[in-house]
Write a protein that holds these residues in place. Sequence first.
Motif, PDB file in Angstrom:
ATOM      1  N   LEU A  33       0.841  -1.081  -0.135  1.00  0.00           N
ATOM      2  CA  LEU A  33      -0.155   0.021  -0.062  1.00  0.00           C
ATOM      3  C   LEU A  33       0.944   1.322   0.043  1.00  0.00           C
ATOM      4  CD1 LEU A  33      -2.607   1.983   0.522  1.00  0.00           C
ATOM      5  CD2 LEU A  33      -2.251   1.316   2.894  1.00  0.00           C
ATOM      6  N   LYS A  34       0.550   2.137  -0.821  1.00  0.00           N
ATOM      7  CA  LYS A  34       1.334   3.401  -1.155  1.00  0.00           C
ATOM      8  C   LYS A  34       0.194   4.436  -0.937  1.00  0.00           C
ATOM      9  CE  LYS A  34       5.405   1.676  -3.107  1.00  0.00           C
ATOM     10  NZ  LYS A  34       6.334   1.758  -4.455  1.00  0.00           N
ATOM     11  N   ILE A  35       0.519   5.799  -0.441  1.00  0.00           N
ATOM     12  CA  ILE A  35      -0.530   6.950  -0.346  1.00  0.00           C
ATOM     13  C   ILE A  35       0.352   8.270  -0.699  1.00  0.00           C
ATOM     14  CG2 ILE A  35      -1.865   8.237   0.697  1.00  0.00           C
ATOM     15  CD1 ILE A  35      -2.700   5.851   2.701  1.00  0.00           C
ATOM     16  N   TYR A  36       0.027   8.608  -2.015  1.00  0.00           N
ATOM     17  CA  TYR A  36       0.841   9.750  -2.262  1.00  0.00           C
ATOM     18  C   TYR A  36       0.056  11.092  -2.135  1.00  0.00           C
ATOM     19  CZ  TYR A  36       2.936   6.129  -5.344  1.00  0.00           C
ATOM     20  OH  TYR A  36       3.374   5.022  -5.722  1.00  0.00           O
ATOM     21  N   ASN A  37       0.860  12.418  -2.176  1.00  0.00           N
ATOM     22  CA  ASN A  37       0.169  13.512  -2.311  1.00  0.00           C
ATOM     23  C   ASN A  37      -0.086  14.043  -3.879  1.00  0.00           C
ATOM     24  OD1 ASN A  37       2.655  14.539  -3.025  1.00  0.00           O
ATOM     25  ND2 ASN A  37       3.286  15.658  -1.113  1.00  0.00           N
ATOM     26  N   ARG A  38      -0.386  15.339  -4.085  1.00  0.00           N
ATOM     27  CA  ARG A  38      -0.544  15.700  -5.372  1.00  0.00           C
ATOM     28  C   ARG A  38       0.362  15.740  -6.155  1.00  0.00           C
ATOM     29  NH1 ARG A  38      -3.224  21.503  -4.364  1.00  0.00           N
ATOM     30  NH2 ARG A  38      -3.185  20.869  -2.059  1.00  0.00           N
ATOM     31  N   TRP A  39       1.755  15.961  -5.542  1.00  0.00           N
ATOM     32  CA  TRP A  39       2.927  15.820  -6.260  1.00  0.00           C
ATOM     33  C   TRP A  39       3.744  14.622  -6.494  1.00  0.00           C
ATOM     34  CZ3 TRP A  39       1.805  19.183  -2.239  1.00  0.00           C
ATOM     35  CH2 TRP A  39       1.345  20.490  -2.747  1.00  0.00           C
ATOM     36  N   GLY A  40       3.040  13.522  -6.009  1.00  0.00           N
ATOM     37  CA  GLY A  40       3.472  12.356  -6.232  1.00  0.00           C
ATOM     38  C   GLY A  40       4.532  11.675  -5.211  1.00  0.00           C
TER      39      GLY A  40
END
Length: 92
Positions: A33-40
């Motif tokens: 599982l990975k969670i990213y912000n809007r800049w990747g």
Amino acid sequence: CFFYLPNAFTPNNDLLNGEYQPVFDCFLERYDLKIYNRWGEVLFHTGNPKQAWNGSYMGTAVPDGIYMVYIVYKSMKEKEEKSVKGHVILVR
């Protein structure tokens, strides 16, 4: 294997819906599982299906917003890995 991505959570210390964690009803032999912000930028990464994201990055609470979710998993009953993309809304 039933697999569900919740689409919102509220890590505001009220003890309700304070962590983000996918829901599944099977035994997994692979989970990423990975969670990213809007800049990747990866804010959270785990290979443990029992570990939830508390809405922080490097010990600091992230702001309200929409975060991208990417999961690769394989249940013990399935022959191939599956990947799921989605988003989660964080509201404080």
